[in-house]
Scaffold this motif. Structure first.
Motif, PDB file in Angstrom:
ATOM      1  N   ARG A   1      34.588   6.921  40.028  1.00  0.00           N
ATOM      2  CA  ARG A   1      34.508   7.740  38.811  1.00  0.00           C
ATOM      3  C   ARG A   1      35.861   7.832  38.115  1.00  0.00           C
ATOM      4  NH1 ARG A   1      29.685   9.636  38.087  1.00  0.00           N
ATOM      5  NH2 ARG A   1      28.300  10.222  39.795  1.00  0.00           N
ATOM      6  N   GLU A   2      36.925   7.949  38.886  1.00  0.00           N
ATOM      7  CA  GLU A   2      38.259   8.032  38.275  1.00  0.00           C
ATOM      8  C   GLU A   2      38.626   6.713  37.595  1.00  0.00           C
ATOM      9  OE1 GLU A   2      40.780  11.417  40.594  1.00  0.00           O
ATOM     10  OE2 GLU A   2      40.627   9.487  41.623  1.00  0.00           O
ATOM     11  N   ARG A   3      38.271   5.617  38.217  1.00  0.00           N
ATOM     12  CA  ARG A   3      38.548   4.320  37.586  1.00  0.00           C
ATOM     13  C   ARG A   3      37.725   4.134  36.318  1.00  0.00           C
ATOM     14  NH1 ARG A   3      38.817   2.993  43.062  1.00  0.00           N
ATOM     15  NH2 ARG A   3      36.643   2.313  43.157  1.00  0.00           N
ATOM     16  N   ALA A   4      36.582   4.827  36.239  1.00  0.00           N
ATOM     17  CA  ALA A   4      35.753   4.765  35.030  1.00  0.00           C
ATOM     18  C   ALA A   4      36.229   5.733  33.956  1.00  0.00           C
ATOM     19  CB  ALA A   4      34.301   5.059  35.391  1.00  0.00           C
ATOM     20  N   GLY A   5      37.258   6.545  34.274  1.00  0.00           N
ATOM     21  CA  GLY A   5      37.847   7.404  33.254  1.00  0.00           C
ATOM     22  C   GLY A   5      37.734   8.890  33.479  1.00  0.00           C
ATOM     23  N   ASP A   6      37.033   9.350  34.544  1.00  0.00           N
ATOM     24  CA  ASP A   6      36.927  10.786  34.810  1.00  0.00           C
ATOM     25  C   ASP A   6      38.260  11.347  35.302  1.00  0.00           C
ATOM     26  OD1 ASP A   6      34.299  10.903  34.117  1.00  0.00           O
ATOM     27  OD2 ASP A   6      33.511  11.206  36.137  1.00  0.00           O
ATOM     28  N   GLU A   7      38.586  12.545  34.864  1.00  0.00           N
ATOM     29  CA  GLU A   7      39.683  13.281  35.480  1.00  0.00           C
ATOM     30  C   GLU A   7      39.235  13.773  36.856  1.00  0.00           C
ATOM     31  OE1 GLU A   7      40.976  16.335  32.856  1.00  0.00           O
ATOM     32  OE2 GLU A   7      41.789  14.934  31.364  1.00  0.00           O
ATOM     33  N   ARG A   8      40.223  14.172  37.696  1.00  0.00           N
ATOM     34  CA  ARG A   8      39.915  14.467  39.096  1.00  0.00           C
ATOM     35  C   ARG A   8      38.827  15.527  39.270  1.00  0.00           C
ATOM     36  NH1 ARG A   8      42.599  13.957  43.971  1.00  0.00           N
ATOM     37  NH2 ARG A   8      42.845  11.796  43.263  1.00  0.00           N
ATOM     38  N   HIS A   9      38.940  16.674  38.637  1.00  0.00           N
ATOM     39  CA  HIS A   9      37.946  17.720  38.885  1.00  0.00           C
ATOM     40  C   HIS A   9      36.554  17.276  38.427  1.00  0.00           C
ATOM     41  CE1 HIS A   9      36.582  21.810  39.742  1.00  0.00           C
ATOM     42  NE2 HIS A   9      35.813  21.694  38.666  1.00  0.00           N
ATOM     43  N   GLU A  10      36.484  16.586  37.303  1.00  0.00           N
ATOM     44  CA  GLU A  10      35.190  16.106  36.832  1.00  0.00           C
ATOM     45  C   GLU A  10      34.614  15.081  37.795  1.00  0.00           C
ATOM     46  OE1 GLU A  10      31.902  15.776  34.105  1.00  0.00           O
ATOM     47  OE2 GLU A  10      33.359  17.300  34.703  1.00  0.00           O
ATOM     48  N   ALA A  11      35.469  14.216  38.341  1.00  0.00           N
ATOM     49  CA  ALA A  11      34.997  13.240  39.327  1.00  0.00           C
ATOM     50  C   ALA A  11      34.489  13.941  40.586  1.00  0.00           C
ATOM     51  CB  ALA A  11      36.130  12.272  39.684  1.00  0.00           C
TER      52      ALA A  11
END
Length: 489
Positions: free
Chosen positions: A457-467
């Motif tokens: 998810r982070e590699r797809a662009g999510d910030e940490r809490h959202e991921a």
């Protein structure tokens, strides 16, 4: 977290009286052990699971009293934090298909509770540390209403004389402080109980200590805390630090921590109770009216409530338990190593592995602990907490070996033999140990799956809490489907 305690203040006289009562209770326990007053010919096993509460978005819900009112089931109880509850399963005999009954009743209870809790906007999640917790949830107002928790928090902070310090270095690093023991509430576990007789206890406790590292490697399920990726089972260092009554000076002097792996193999359950009394001051010096010696000499069974309460505030990963059920005394090993989750199927598979392996090792003609140093067992424990399913552990006759390889080649057959000795059904053995086997082959447990998914998810662009939040929702969906974690995509 144990029995309820009334809110009160303790004087120096209270503490002196309590210490004398605990020592008198310890003497009574020694006499009971010597006189063989315990019956464990047909032993029971037990299971408890601590749960987290979230809303529909995966954020923490701080309303456990309201949720428990909705569930209205005495098997569900409060825990330390307002975002925690606990379920206690009725003890079972494994020879009576106890593993299957544990699984069926636990699944049914959680499903029924989920329906009732969801009506108030809360959902249950079995995971070692809720990944969406933030600093704002670690405040005094988040403690549950039971006065025991406030008293414990105040006692631990008073003993330290300063705020708690949390400093965990893993894949990332977390440094923070707390004015209460609320960080402990982040740790949600599965607790397994084995009833034993006094003569059996040392072997079962020693065996439990010896395999604690392997248990952690297989079932690690707590990789994130306050937004940081730390250990695969971050519960271990967090719990060790979140209840530490020692300041830096006492640590330097070698004073023992209250969350304690221990320091030696034992030859009696009395060794552990005596260590607890000798090394640790009372956090909750509540003294009752019972005269344990008079009760014993009149033919009764003393409650030993002061000794039991004190024992409940020394947090061994494998804890000795004295209890009284229907007027009869019994002893248990309480295995507190495992995180909650990911699924009921995984939980019961972990229980089957533990119950079977500990039985086989405890009844072996050549004890494992005669071939292995205690420090090696402790090193395994922390290595497995740090590295999870990828951990390397030491084993006698093998040396350093991947934990999964050790389980596949050596320990699964021994766990199966132990379950047969308990009287478990062959279908139960094959199905539940098969889950453990396939988890080892896949190299995937709750922690590794969660870290991989958050990374995607982070590699797809999510910030940490959202991921973390979105991954927790994926996790919760799979948890309810009850498909073992090694099959998760």
């Amino acid at each position: 977290m144990g029995e309820e305690v009334e809110h009160q203040e303790f004087s120096r006289a209270d503490r002196t009286q309590h210490r004398e009562k605990v020592r008198r209770s310890l003497d009574v326990l020694a006499r009971m052990l010597a006189e063989a007053r315990f019956d464990a010919d047909d032993p029971m096993t037990g299971l408890e699971i601590e749960l987290n509460l979230t809303d529909a978005r995966g954020e923490p819900v701080l309303r456990n009293a309201e949720v428990l009112d909705s569930i209205a089931d005495p098997d569900f109880q409060t825990e330390l934090g307002l975002f925690n509850i606990e379920i206690n399963s009725t003890p079972r005999r494994l020879r009576e298909r106890g593993l299957s009954v544990f699984e069926e009743t636990l699944r049914a209870s959680l499903n029924q509770a989920e329906v009732k809790a969801s009506a108030s906007g809360a959902h249950q999640v079995m995971i070692g540390i809720l990944p969406t917790l933030e600093e704002g949830h670690m405040v005094p107002a988040a403690l549950s209403a039971n006065p025991r928790y406030r008293l414990l928090s105040d006692a631990i902070l008073a003993a330290r004389g300063e705020d708690l310090r949390i400093d965990i270095a893993g894949a990332e690093r977390l440094r923070t402080t707390s004015e209460t023991i609320m960080p402990e509430a982040a740790c949600t576990s599965t607790q397994l109980h084995v009833q034993v007789g006094p003569d059996q206890f040392p072997a079962y406790w020693n065996a439990s200590q010896a395999i604690a590292g392997v248990q952690l490697a297989l079932a690690a399920n707590a990789p994130y805390l306050l937004g940081r990726e730390l250990w695969r089972e971050t519960r271990i260092p967090l719990f060790e630090q979140a209840t530490d009554t020692r300041g830096e000076e006492l640590k330097a002097q070698g004073v023992r921590p209250r969350v304690w792996f221990g320091e030696r193999w034992v030859t009696s359950i009395f060794d552990l109770f005596e260590e607890n009394v000798r090394y640790f001051s009372a956090l909750l010096p509540v003294t009752g009216d019972e005269d344990p010696l008079a009760v014993l000499e009149s033919g009764g069974t003393p409650e030993l409530s002061e000794l039991r309460l004190h024992n409940g505030t020394v947090y061994r990963w494998n804890r000795p338990v004295y209890d009284v059920v229907a007027g009869e005394p019994h002893l248990r090993v309480e295995n507190r190593v495992l995180a909650a989750g990911p699924t009921v199927a995984d939980t019961i598979a972990n229980a089957a592995f533990y119950f079977g392996l500990v039985r086989d090792l405890a009844t072996s003609e050549r004890p494992l602990w005669s071939q292995m140093s205690f420090s090696a067992a402790e090193d395994n424990f922390h290595a497995a907490a740090r590295d999870g399913i990828d951990a390397q552990v030491y084993w006698p006759g093998v040396g350093q070996v991947p934990a999964t390889e050790l389980v596949l080649r050596r320990l699964l057959p021994r766990a199966a033999a132990g379950l047969r000795a308990w009287g478990a059904g062959e279908d139960e053995i094959d199905r539940l140990l098969g889950i453990v086997e396939r988890r080892c082959v896949a190299g995937r447990n709750g922690a590794s799956w969660f870290v991989e998914r958050v990374g995607e998810r982070e590699r797809a662009g999510d910030e940490r809490h959202e991921a973390l939040r979105r991954t927790l929702l994926d996790y919760t969906e799979r948890m309810h489907a009850n498909v073992p974690v090694h099959e998760w995509d």
